[in-house]
Design a protein around this motif. Structure first.
Motif, PDB file in Angstrom:
ATOM      1  N   PHE A   1      -8.948   5.247  21.991  1.00  0.00           N
ATOM      2  CA  PHE A   1      -8.861   6.114  20.818  1.00  0.00           C
ATOM      3  C   PHE A   1     -10.090   7.017  20.783  1.00  0.00           C
ATOM      4  N   PRO A   2      -9.905   8.331  20.655  1.00  0.00           N
ATOM      5  CA  PRO A   2     -11.073   9.222  20.516  1.00  0.00           C
ATOM      6  C   PRO A   2     -11.857   8.862  19.259  1.00  0.00           C
ATOM      7  N   ASP A   3     -13.176   9.036  19.330  1.00  0.00           N
ATOM      8  CA  ASP A   3     -14.020   8.626  18.204  1.00  0.00           C
ATOM      9  C   ASP A   3     -14.552   9.806  17.405  1.00  0.00           C
ATOM     10  N   HIS A   4     -13.941  10.980  17.550  1.00  0.00           N
ATOM     11  CA  HIS A   4     -14.368  12.122  16.753  1.00  0.00           C
ATOM     12  C   HIS A   4     -13.875  11.955  15.315  1.00  0.00           C
ATOM     13  N   TRP A   5     -14.684  12.420  14.356  1.00  0.00           N
ATOM     14  CA  TRP A   5     -14.355  12.195  12.944  1.00  0.00           C
ATOM     15  C   TRP A   5     -13.050  12.875  12.534  1.00  0.00           C
ATOM     16  N   SER A   6     -12.694  13.985  13.165  1.00  0.00           N
ATOM     17  CA  SER A   6     -11.500  14.716  12.734  1.00  0.00           C
ATOM     18  C   SER A   6     -10.213  13.926  12.952  1.00  0.00           C
ATOM     19  N   PHE A   7     -10.247  12.937  13.846  1.00  0.00           N
ATOM     20  CA  PHE A   7      -9.051  12.139  14.086  1.00  0.00           C
ATOM     21  C   PHE A   7      -8.831  11.090  12.999  1.00  0.00           C
ATOM     22  N   LEU A   8      -9.802  10.943  12.089  1.00  0.00           N
ATOM     23  CA  LEU A   8      -9.649   9.985  11.004  1.00  0.00           C
ATOM     24  C   LEU A   8      -8.838  10.549   9.845  1.00  0.00           C
ATOM     25  N   LEU A   9      -8.548  11.850   9.860  1.00  0.00           N
ATOM     26  CA  LEU A   9      -7.812  12.447   8.751  1.00  0.00           C
ATOM     27  C   LEU A   9      -6.404  11.868   8.648  1.00  0.00           C
ATOM     28  N   GLY A  10      -5.747  11.672   9.784  1.00  0.00           N
ATOM     29  CA  GLY A  10      -4.420  11.063   9.759  1.00  0.00           C
ATOM     30  C   GLY A  10      -4.468   9.637   9.255  1.00  0.00           C
ATOM     31  N   GLU A  11      -5.504   8.894   9.643  1.00  0.00           N
ATOM     32  CA  GLU A  11      -5.635   7.527   9.143  1.00  0.00           C
ATOM     33  C   GLU A  11      -5.905   7.507   7.642  1.00  0.00           C
ATOM     34  N   LEU A  12      -6.675   8.458   7.163  1.00  0.00           N
ATOM     35  CA  LEU A  12      -6.923   8.543   5.721  1.00  0.00           C
ATOM     36  C   LEU A  12      -5.611   8.739   4.965  1.00  0.00           C
ATOM     37  N   ALA A  13      -4.740   9.603   5.478  1.00  0.00           N
ATOM     38  CA  ALA A  13      -3.432   9.784   4.841  1.00  0.00           C
ATOM     39  C   ALA A  13      -2.614   8.507   4.898  1.00  0.00           C
ATOM     40  N   LEU A  14      -2.655   7.810   6.035  1.00  0.00           N
ATOM     41  CA  LEU A  14      -1.897   6.567   6.173  1.00  0.00           C
ATOM     42  C   LEU A  14      -2.369   5.517   5.172  1.00  0.00           C
ATOM     43  N   TYR A  15      -3.678   5.376   5.019  1.00  0.00           N
ATOM     44  CA  TYR A  15      -4.183   4.331   4.130  1.00  0.00           C
ATOM     45  C   TYR A  15      -3.988   4.697   2.660  1.00  0.00           C
ATOM     46  N   ALA A  16      -4.035   5.980   2.335  1.00  0.00           N
ATOM     47  CA  ALA A  16      -3.685   6.376   0.975  1.00  0.00           C
ATOM     48  C   ALA A  16      -2.221   6.072   0.692  1.00  0.00           C
ATOM     49  N   PHE A  17      -1.365   6.239   1.706  1.00  0.00           N
ATOM     50  CA  PHE A  17       0.050   5.899   1.543  1.00  0.00           C
ATOM     51  C   PHE A  17       0.228   4.394   1.315  1.00  0.00           C
ATOM     52  N   LEU A  18      -0.548   3.572   2.025  1.00  0.00           N
ATOM     53  CA  LEU A  18      -0.465   2.124   1.805  1.00  0.00           C
ATOM     54  C   LEU A  18      -0.875   1.759   0.377  1.00  0.00           C
ATOM     55  N   VAL A  19      -1.931   2.400  -0.131  1.00  0.00           N
ATOM     56  CA  VAL A  19      -2.336   2.153  -1.520  1.00  0.00           C
ATOM     57  C   VAL A  19      -1.226   2.589  -2.473  1.00  0.00           C
ATOM     58  N   LEU A  20      -0.567   3.698  -2.154  1.00  0.00           N
ATOM     59  CA  LEU A  20       0.557   4.158  -2.973  1.00  0.00           C
ATOM     60  C   LEU A  20       1.666   3.117  -3.007  1.00  0.00           C
ATOM     61  N   VAL A  21       1.999   2.565  -1.861  1.00  0.00           N
ATOM     62  CA  VAL A  21       3.079   1.577  -1.809  1.00  0.00           C
ATOM     63  C   VAL A  21       2.708   0.328  -2.615  1.00  0.00           C
ATOM     64  N   LEU A  22       1.484  -0.146  -2.475  1.00  0.00           N
ATOM     65  CA  LEU A  22       1.067  -1.360  -3.185  1.00  0.00           C
ATOM     66  C   LEU A  22       1.049  -1.150  -4.698  1.00  0.00           C
ATOM     67  N   THR A  23       0.432  -0.061  -5.142  1.00  0.00           N
ATOM     68  CA  THR A  23       0.365   0.186  -6.584  1.00  0.00           C
ATOM     69  C   THR A  23       1.743   0.543  -7.145  1.00  0.00           C
ATOM     70  N   GLY A  24       2.529   1.294  -6.378  1.00  0.00           N
ATOM     71  CA  GLY A  24       3.870   1.639  -6.847  1.00  0.00           C
ATOM     72  C   GLY A  24       4.758   0.428  -6.999  1.00  0.00           C
ATOM     73  N   THR A  25       4.612  -0.552  -6.100  1.00  0.00           N
ATOM     74  CA  THR A  25       5.392  -1.789  -6.223  1.00  0.00           C
ATOM     75  C   THR A  25       5.064  -2.508  -7.525  1.00  0.00           C
ATOM     76  N   TYR A  26       3.781  -2.529  -7.881  1.00  0.00           N
ATOM     77  CA  TYR A  26       3.382  -3.172  -9.134  1.00  0.00           C
ATOM     78  C   TYR A  26       3.962  -2.432 -10.340  1.00  0.00           C
ATOM     79  N   LEU A  27       3.895  -1.103 -10.321  1.00  0.00           N
ATOM     80  CA  LEU A  27       4.397  -0.326 -11.454  1.00  0.00           C
ATOM     81  C   LEU A  27       5.902  -0.437 -11.593  1.00  0.00           C
TER      82      LEU A  27
END
Length: 546
Positions: A43-69
């Motif tokens: 996996f490349p270690d440049h910071w710009s490749f973390l943007l996709g992971e940031l979106a993925l993890y925000a989506f996981l938080v959405l799924v967890l909180t949305g399930t509770y709501l």
């Protein structure tokens, strides 16, 4: 010493047990070989490749909180009388949906925190997804063989906007009801079929009785399911096609240089997930967002003052406000161009351009090779200029969506501000394109000077004749490699006899190719260096161009 011997023996036994467990698992589920290959994936270690992971993890938080709501929300628009803890609204008639939003906010333990985390996560998810798409666009990471992943990313962006709008509309408060009234106007602007679509979606004339319930099904089931499927396909393609990478020593168009997935990337990615979840939790706890109790329940005869949608659909609001009030009567039907063009045709054209751009650029360049090295945006000035022009176009529409609030805050005329945004919508992208292209060419010239004269040291020296000059030193090998190894296509050349002998389609391609790649700054390279650069940028040919 005894303790150390026992610890060593325990480690040996643990290793033997782990190997035995993996062997037993591999006999039943033959995944060990594939799992080992996956864990060693670079996996490349440049910071710009973390943007996709940031979106993925925000989506996981959405799924967890949305399930509770989901456990507490009631998507029913039938009327009830509120008798909850929020006394300013006590005894007020409202829908069950709005009452349940208040119930979650004031009566459920942690409900308000989860609601606000969910809303912040939605904003961060769409923002990270948008910036991730921009990174892919400006670096050319959408080119072969990743065109399908680009299409998936644009589709995810479209679905994220739909998902955000659906969730934004569910509480049935005054703000979301104003948004639904605008949506109803947009649907009814569709010629011939608009009124039928409105009656079907809303279950009758606005405000209807069915839309919130239908949006709820879309919000918690259909759209998230499609998004999960697309994200899964996207990740599989990322693993299969490998990551793109920035040009540096050791990186070519035929390899991937980076950190292994385990333990380096796994630890870094897990840390990013916890940081994302932690920041979203802090935002949910400390920064108020969408206080539905202040807006009150929606009433169709009232419109909230200063109502603004979330930023990702704000460009539609701005387009509606800038469009002149044009309409046409055709065969007894009124076509509302003032709504149809900005709210239906404009977003359709916007996403059509996003979907088709990789294939259009591929057609212009006649480039059928694979690309695994990222472009520096300065080396593709026309593409970079187009991207910046699109950002400016979007930003002007977004700012125009709040022209009334801006006019009130600065004490200026709304009409004058509207005309300013209309002019800026036309002139702004053009100026942004020209300025960005000039800046990219200037940066290329700076790269050329650095290769010829070296980089500045920041020291001023005086020669024996008394003249002053800035000190320079030769470039390091890494920077020289990064500057020299670039893949910029040559503009297509007309055949003998001139372009007149070509078909119209070929003449269009020739003109576009020259427009794309005519303006460039050639770097000082020797024939040997040029051959080495061509070797490193040559892509693996896996088959004929499709």
């Amino acid at each position: 010493m005894v303790f150390r011997r026992r610890t060593a023996r325990a480690r040996v036994r643990a290793g033997q047990f782990a190997r035995t467990g993996f062997e037993a698992l591999d006999r039943r589920l033959p995944m060990a070989e594939g799992g080992r290959a996956l864990l060693r994936k670079a996996f490349p270690d440049h910071w710009s490749f973390l943007l996709g992971e940031l979106a993925l993890y925000a989506f996981l938080v959405l799924v967890l909180t949305g399930t509770y709501l989901t456990l507490f929300f009631d998507p029913v628009t039938a009327q009830t009388v509120y008798h909850g803890r929020h006394t300013p609204l006590s005894g007020l008639p409202m829908s069950h949906a709005y009452a349940s939003a208040l119930h979650i906010s004031f009566d459920i333990r942690g409900g308000l925190l989860i609601r606000q985390i969910h809303h912040w996560a939605a904003l961060v998810f769409i923002a990270a997804l948008c910036v991730h798409l921009l990174r892919i666009f400006f670096t050319g990471a959408f080119r072969k063989p990743r065109e399908v992943n680009w299409v998936i990313g644009v589709t995810l962006f479209l679905l994220a906007m739909l998902e955000g709008f659906a969730g934004y509309s569910l509480p049935d408060d005054s703000l979301s009801g104003t948004g639904l009234r605008t949506a109803n106007t947009i649907v009814m602007s569709v010629p011939v079929a608009g009124t039928y679509l409105s009656f079907f979606l809303w279950g009758g004339e606005f405000p209807g009785t069915e839309l919130v319930n239908r949006l709820y099904g879309l919000h918690i089931l259909l759209v998230p399911g499609i998004m999960v499927a697309l994200i899964t396909v996207h990740l599989i393609l990322v693993v299969y096609l490998k990551h793109t990478q920035w040009s540096r020593r050791g990186s070519t168009n035929r390899n991937v240089v980076g950190r292994p997935m385990y333990p380096h990337f796994t630890a870094k990615s897990a840390g990013l997930f916890f940081m994302t979840a932690g920041v979203l939790t802090l935002l949910g706890a400390l920064a108020q967002i969408n206080p539905v109790w202040e807006y009150g329940p929606y009433r169709s005869d009232q419109v909230a003052t200063g109502a603004q949608p979330d930023w990702y659909v704000g460009f539609l609001e701005g387009a509606l406000r800038l469009m002149p009030p044009w309409e046409t009567d055709v065969w007894g039907h009124t076509v509302l161009w003032s709504v149809l063009v900005p709210a239906v045709l404009l977003p359709a054209l916007f996403f059509l351009v996003l979907y088709l751009y990789p294939f259009c650029e591929k057609w212009v360049t006649r480039d059928g090779t694979e690309h695994h090295l990222c472009d520096r945006p300065r080396n593709r000035p026309t593409r970079t200029g187009l991207g910046v022009a699109g950002i400016v176009f979007y930003a002007v529409l977004l700012a125009a969506g709040g022209n009334d609030v801006t006019a009130f805050g600065f004490g200026v005329s709304v009409n004058a501000l509207t005309w300013f945004f209309r002019v800026a919508l036309v002139a702004g992208p053009v100026l942004a394109f020209l300025l960005t292209k000039r800046i990219c060419l200037a940066l290329q010239s700076e790269d050329r000077d650095a290769l010829l004269e070296g980089e500045e040291t920041g020291e001023v020296a005086q020669d024996p004749s008394g003249g002053l000059g800035e000190g320079r030193r030769g470039l390091c090998a890494d920077r020289r490699y990064r500057l020299l190894v670039r893949d910029v296509p040559e503009p297509l050349r007309p055949p003998e006899g001139g372009p007149a002998r070509l078909a119209r389609r070929q003449r269009v391609r020739l003109a576009l190719s020259n427009w794309y790649y005519r303006d460039r700054v050639d770097l000082p390279v020797t024939p040997e260096q040029r051959a080495r650069v061509a070797e490193r940028t040559a892509g693996p040919q896996r088959g004929p161009d499709d």
